[in-house]
Design a protein around this motif. Structure first.
Motif, PDB file in Angstrom:
ATOM      1  N   TRP A 169       8.032  -1.329 -10.837  1.00  0.00           N
ATOM      2  CA  TRP A 169       6.614  -1.084 -10.563  1.00  0.00           C
ATOM      3  C   TRP A 169       5.977  -2.362 -10.027  1.00  0.00           C
ATOM      4  O   TRP A 169       6.566  -3.445 -10.086  1.00  0.00           O
ATOM      5  CB  TRP A 169       5.895  -0.584 -11.808  1.00  0.00           C
ATOM      6  CG  TRP A 169       5.565  -1.625 -12.850  1.00  0.00           C
ATOM      7  CD1 TRP A 169       4.366  -2.232 -13.059  1.00  0.00           C
ATOM      8  CD2 TRP A 169       6.454  -2.177 -13.841  1.00  0.00           C
ATOM      9  NE1 TRP A 169       4.436  -3.123 -14.106  1.00  0.00           N
ATOM     10  CE2 TRP A 169       5.702  -3.097 -14.604  1.00  0.00           C
ATOM     11  CE3 TRP A 169       7.796  -1.974 -14.165  1.00  0.00           C
ATOM     12  CZ2 TRP A 169       6.267  -3.833 -15.661  1.00  0.00           C
ATOM     13  CZ3 TRP A 169       8.360  -2.700 -15.206  1.00  0.00           C
ATOM     14  CH2 TRP A 169       7.602  -3.607 -15.952  1.00  0.00           C
ATOM     15  N   ARG A 170       4.771  -2.214  -9.470  1.00  0.00           N
ATOM     16  CA  ARG A 170       4.022  -3.377  -8.991  1.00  0.00           C
ATOM     17  C   ARG A 170       3.208  -3.951 -10.139  1.00  0.00           C
ATOM     18  O   ARG A 170       2.463  -3.231 -10.816  1.00  0.00           O
ATOM     19  CB  ARG A 170       3.081  -2.986  -7.849  1.00  0.00           C
ATOM     20  CG  ARG A 170       3.755  -2.763  -6.503  1.00  0.00           C
ATOM     21  CD  ARG A 170       2.705  -2.415  -5.443  1.00  0.00           C
ATOM     22  NE  ARG A 170       1.831  -3.541  -5.190  1.00  0.00           N
ATOM     23  CZ  ARG A 170       1.899  -4.318  -4.106  1.00  0.00           C
ATOM     24  NH1 ARG A 170       2.828  -4.088  -3.188  1.00  0.00           N
ATOM     25  NH2 ARG A 170       1.064  -5.306  -3.933  1.00  0.00           N
ATOM     26  N   GLU A 171       3.332  -5.246 -10.344  1.00  0.00           N
ATOM     27  CA  GLU A 171       2.605  -5.903 -11.433  1.00  0.00           C
ATOM     28  C   GLU A 171       1.096  -5.840 -11.224  1.00  0.00           C
ATOM     29  O   GLU A 171       0.328  -5.854 -12.184  1.00  0.00           O
ATOM     30  CB  GLU A 171       3.071  -7.351 -11.550  1.00  0.00           C
ATOM     31  CG  GLU A 171       2.644  -8.030 -12.827  1.00  0.00           C
ATOM     32  CD  GLU A 171       3.323  -9.373 -13.003  1.00  0.00           C
ATOM     33  OE1 GLU A 171       3.393  -9.842 -14.151  1.00  0.00           O
ATOM     34  OE2 GLU A 171       3.794  -9.949 -11.999  1.00  0.00           O
ATOM     35  N   ASP A 172       0.669  -5.737  -9.961  1.00  0.00           N
ATOM     36  CA  ASP A 172      -0.765  -5.690  -9.688  1.00  0.00           C
ATOM     37  C   ASP A 172      -1.315  -4.264  -9.649  1.00  0.00           C
ATOM     38  O   ASP A 172      -2.474  -4.048  -9.312  1.00  0.00           O
ATOM     39  CB  ASP A 172      -1.084  -6.408  -8.375  1.00  0.00           C
ATOM     40  CG  ASP A 172      -0.301  -5.852  -7.190  1.00  0.00           C
ATOM     41  OD1 ASP A 172       0.523  -4.934  -7.391  1.00  0.00           O
ATOM     42  OD2 ASP A 172      -0.501  -6.347  -6.057  1.00  0.00           O
ATOM     43  N   ASN A 173      -0.477  -3.279  -9.995  1.00  0.00           N
ATOM     44  CA  ASN A 173      -0.932  -1.884 -10.076  1.00  0.00           C
ATOM     45  C   ASN A 173      -1.604  -1.681 -11.434  1.00  0.00           C
ATOM     46  O   ASN A 173      -0.952  -1.695 -12.473  1.00  0.00           O
ATOM     47  CB  ASN A 173       0.261  -0.944  -9.920  1.00  0.00           C
ATOM     48  CG  ASN A 173      -0.139   0.524  -9.859  1.00  0.00           C
ATOM     49  OD1 ASN A 173      -1.191   0.925 -10.348  1.00  0.00           O
ATOM     50  ND2 ASN A 173       0.721   1.335  -9.272  1.00  0.00           N
ATOM     51  N   ARG A 174      -2.906  -1.459 -11.417  1.00  0.00           N
ATOM     52  CA  ARG A 174      -3.666  -1.385 -12.667  1.00  0.00           C
ATOM     53  C   ARG A 174      -3.936   0.044 -13.110  1.00  0.00           C
ATOM     54  O   ARG A 174      -4.811   0.288 -13.940  1.00  0.00           O
ATOM     55  CB  ARG A 174      -4.999  -2.139 -12.530  1.00  0.00           C
ATOM     56  CG  ARG A 174      -4.890  -3.565 -12.022  1.00  0.00           C
ATOM     57  CD  ARG A 174      -3.774  -4.346 -12.709  1.00  0.00           C
ATOM     58  NE  ARG A 174      -3.967  -4.452 -14.150  1.00  0.00           N
ATOM     59  CZ  ARG A 174      -3.057  -4.899 -14.995  1.00  0.00           C
ATOM     60  NH1 ARG A 174      -1.863  -5.233 -14.550  1.00  0.00           N
ATOM     61  NH2 ARG A 174      -3.335  -4.975 -16.279  1.00  0.00           N
ATOM     62  N   HIS A 175      -3.207   1.001 -12.593  1.00  0.00           N
ATOM     63  CA  HIS A 175      -3.403   2.381 -13.042  1.00  0.00           C
ATOM     64  C   HIS A 175      -3.163   2.434 -14.554  1.00  0.00           C
ATOM     65  O   HIS A 175      -2.082   2.066 -15.034  1.00  0.00           O
ATOM     66  CB  HIS A 175      -2.417   3.306 -12.323  1.00  0.00           C
ATOM     67  CG  HIS A 175      -2.733   4.766 -12.479  1.00  0.00           C
ATOM     68  ND1 HIS A 175      -2.763   5.412 -13.704  1.00  0.00           N
ATOM     69  CD2 HIS A 175      -3.036   5.720 -11.555  1.00  0.00           C
ATOM     70  CE1 HIS A 175      -3.056   6.682 -13.529  1.00  0.00           C
ATOM     71  NE2 HIS A 175      -3.237   6.890 -12.235  1.00  0.00           N
ATOM     72  N   LEU A 230      -9.978   3.781  -7.295  1.00  0.00           N
ATOM     73  CA  LEU A 230      -9.960   5.061  -8.000  1.00  0.00           C
ATOM     74  C   LEU A 230      -9.332   4.937  -9.384  1.00  0.00           C
ATOM     75  O   LEU A 230      -9.663   5.670 -10.300  1.00  0.00           O
ATOM     76  CB  LEU A 230      -9.194   6.106  -7.182  1.00  0.00           C
ATOM     77  CG  LEU A 230      -9.897   6.630  -5.937  1.00  0.00           C
ATOM     78  CD1 LEU A 230      -8.995   7.607  -5.200  1.00  0.00           C
ATOM     79  CD2 LEU A 230     -11.210   7.295  -6.300  1.00  0.00           C
ATOM     80  N   GLY A 231      -8.378   3.986  -9.523  1.00  0.00           N
ATOM     81  CA  GLY A 231      -7.757   3.774 -10.822  1.00  0.00           C
ATOM     82  C   GLY A 231      -7.158   5.039 -11.385  1.00  0.00           C
ATOM     83  O   GLY A 231      -6.373   5.730 -10.756  1.00  0.00           O
ATOM     84  N   GLY A 232      -7.539   5.356 -12.625  1.00  0.00           N
ATOM     85  CA  GLY A 232      -6.960   6.494 -13.326  1.00  0.00           C
ATOM     86  C   GLY A 232      -7.447   7.839 -12.857  1.00  0.00           C
ATOM     87  O   GLY A 232      -7.068   8.855 -13.424  1.00  0.00           O
ATOM     88  N   ARG A 233      -8.289   7.890 -11.807  1.00  0.00           N
ATOM     89  CA  ARG A 233      -8.786   9.181 -11.329  1.00  0.00           C
ATOM     90  C   ARG A 233      -7.807   9.893 -10.411  1.00  0.00           C
ATOM     91  O   ARG A 233      -8.081  10.980  -9.937  1.00  0.00           O
ATOM     92  CB  ARG A 233     -10.125   8.986 -10.610  1.00  0.00           C
ATOM     93  CG  ARG A 233     -11.280   8.698 -11.564  1.00  0.00           C
ATOM     94  CD  ARG A 233     -12.574   8.527 -10.810  1.00  0.00           C
ATOM     95  NE  ARG A 233     -12.629   7.237 -10.130  1.00  0.00           N
ATOM     96  CZ  ARG A 233     -13.544   6.917  -9.219  1.00  0.00           C
ATOM     97  NH1 ARG A 233     -14.439   7.813  -8.850  1.00  0.00           N
ATOM     98  NH2 ARG A 233     -13.554   5.723  -8.666  1.00  0.00           N
TER      99      ARG A 233
END
Length: 305
Positions: free
Chosen positions: A271-277, A78-81
């Motif tokens: 934060w999580r480094e793999d969180n691409r939000h 979903l990313g930025g949604r």
């Protein structure tokens, strides 16, 4: 499984039904179907209601973890949604102020500002690790050593301290003062708990500079605190320059700068480094850009928190 977890947290099938937007009968059928699939009874039922069975208590943490894993999987696509979910200890302190400034600069990024029920640093970092929140603010003196892969931590806000007093306080007309000068006056911080991040910070500050911090009595909220300060000739408290307090003009409260050194409360974001939000990436960059201490200001930081 989600119905089971919600029913457990809500405490009643009807409350779970209300939260899920279904009937109580639907909740009962879903849980019965899960029990048939597992071959155990998750709840002990009686005329007074349903309580978790021994098997239900054993199953609950795994069910919660599976749901968190599902949420992380959903978030990955979903990313930025979805809203950017940030945990803060208090909505009046510097991190919340920074979030407000970020929102004003990036109104298109939807924010969900939360305060977790368990305020401990361990619980907050665990919430970031399992994806319950995208990031949290904590007082980590050496953030790089405080968390591990894939978690990242970075000190981003240095909140300078001031003294807050009413117009009748002996220091009300002072423009600035040192910690040595403040040692003669008690600092009122009711309800401050010693085992918390804040408690550890003020314990170190008091011990190093000989301050008297009065934590006796319950806290009745910030409105009562401000009212008491306004009418007192002896009460004073610490506030951060980044903290937002509003009071009636008649209170005539004064913020007094503390110098040589100025106590600084360090806030790190985890934060999580793999969180691409995309909102999280933008927020971390925003925090890096605004971090600053006035040139020439001598400051004090705790050894560890």
């Amino acid at each position: 499984m989600r119905t089971f977890v919600v029913a457990t947290e809500a405490g009643q099938f009807q409350a779970a039904a209300d939260e899920l937007g279904v009937t109580q009968q639907a909740v009962s059928k879903r849980i019965a179907a899960l029990e048939r699939q597992l071959g155990v009874l998750l709840f002990d039922r009686s005329p007074r209601g349903a309580r978790l069975s021994a098997d239900g208590k054993a199953f609950l943490p795994y069910a919660q973890e599976l749901l968190r894993a599902a949420e992380r999987a959903e978030a990955a696509v979903l990313g930025g949604r979805r809203p950017l979910r940030i945990d803060v200890l208090n909505r009046r302190t510097a991190p919340a102020t920074a979030l407000l400034a970020f929102h004003q600069e990036h109104p298109a990024i939807e924010l969900d500002v939360v305060t977790l029920p368990d305020a401990s640093a361990e619980a907050a970092v665990a919430a970031v690790a399992d994806g319950s929140v995208d990031a949290t603010f904590r007082s980590l003196r050496e953030p790089a050593a405080a968390v591990g892969s894939p978690l990242r931590a970075e000190r981003v806000i240095d909140d300078l301290h001031q003294l807050l007093v009413g117009p009748r306080h002996p220091l009300a007309s002072v423009g600035r003062l040192t910690l040595a000068e403040l040692a003669s006056y008690p600092i009122w911080m009711p309800g401050l708990q010693g085992g918390t991040e804040w408690g550890a910070y003020y314990a170190q500050l008091a011990a190093e500079f000989g301050l008297r911090i009065d934590t006796a009595g319950p806290s009745f909220g910030v409105e009562v605190m401000l009212e008491r300060l306004a009418g007192s000739a002896g009460l004073a408290t610490f506030v951060g320059t980044g903290s937002r307090y509003l009071w009636p003009e008649a209170y005539d409260l004064r913020r007094i700068d503390i110098v040589d050194p100025t106590p600084v409360y360090p806030h790190s974001i985890v934060w999580r480094e793999d969180n691409r939000h995309p909102g999280l990436i933008a927020f971390v960059e925003h925090l890096r850009a605004i971090r600053a201490i006035p040139a020439g200001r001598e400051t004090w930081l705790p050894r560890s928190t």
